[in-house]
Design a protein around this motif. Structure first.
Motif, mmCIF file in Angstrom:
data_model
loop_
_atom_site.group_PDB
_atom_site.id
_atom_site.type_symbol
_atom_site.label_atom_id
_atom_site.label_comp_id
_atom_site.label_asym_id
_atom_site.label_seq_id
_atom_site.Cartn_x
_atom_site.Cartn_y
_atom_site.Cartn_z
ATOM 1 N N HIS A 47 0.831 -1.205 0.000
ATOM 2 C CA HIS A 47 0.000 0.000 0.000
ATOM 3 C C HIS A 47 0.871 1.263 0.000
ATOM 4 O O HIS A 47 0.563 2.231 -0.706
ATOM 5 C CB HIS A 47 -0.951 0.014 1.200
ATOM 6 N N LEU A 48 1.933 1.259 0.771
ATOM 7 C CA LEU A 48 2.835 2.412 0.775
ATOM 8 C C LEU A 48 3.492 2.616 -0.583
ATOM 9 O O LEU A 48 3.660 3.753 -1.045
ATOM 10 C CB LEU A 48 3.893 2.251 1.864
ATOM 11 N N GLY A 75 -1.392 10.327 -0.525
ATOM 12 C CA GLY A 75 -1.690 9.510 0.656
ATOM 13 C C GLY A 75 -3.062 9.801 1.219
ATOM 14 O O GLY A 75 -3.797 8.899 1.629
#
Length: 135
Positions: A47-48, A75
């Motif tokens: 996900h990052l 983000g």
């Protein structure tokens, strides 16, 4: 982006289930739960990586003047927090919706994979569940 995330989650889940089958007959205390924890960390990392990828896409499209602002925007939209304190030009107003949908579906895929992995661990700890048909 979702295709890459789906492939990454499938690879992580597949590796977990393969390792779970390998450890099925061995009595290594906590190895299965350790592999589940590692799978969680890998999914968080994926996900990052996606947020960073969205940041690079926004930098390439020159959506914002600074890179930290672009990372924060990506983000925030990916996690669908969406405070909405951004002033986007008319041509980029669809971008937050696209990033948010990719985040929503990516988290859903990750949740489904983690649920499947946890189900494998719980079924392993209870090899003979009682069924309602034996009554």
């Amino acid at each position: 982006m979702l295709t890459l995330h789906g492939v990454a989650v499938l690879m992580i889940a597949g590796a977990f289930h393969w390792l779970d089958r390998k450890l099925e007959n061995r009595r290594v205390y906590g190895a299965n739960f350790l592999s589940y924890f590692i799978a969680i960390l890998l999914i968080i990392a994926s996900h990052l990586i996606e947020i960073v990828a969205w940041s690079y896409i926004c930098v390439a499209l020159q959506v914002f003047p600074t890179n930290p602002q672009t990372f924060y925007f990506a983000g925030e939209m990916y996690t669908t927090v969406g405070y909405g304190d951004y002033t986007l030009s008319e041509r980029w107003r669809i971008l937050p919706i696209i990033i948010s949908f990719s985040g929503i579906f990516a988290v859903s895929m990750s949740g489904a994979a983690l649920y499947s992995m946890m189900g494998a661990l719980l079924n392993r700890s209870n090899p003979n569940p009682k069924s309602g048909s034996d009554i």
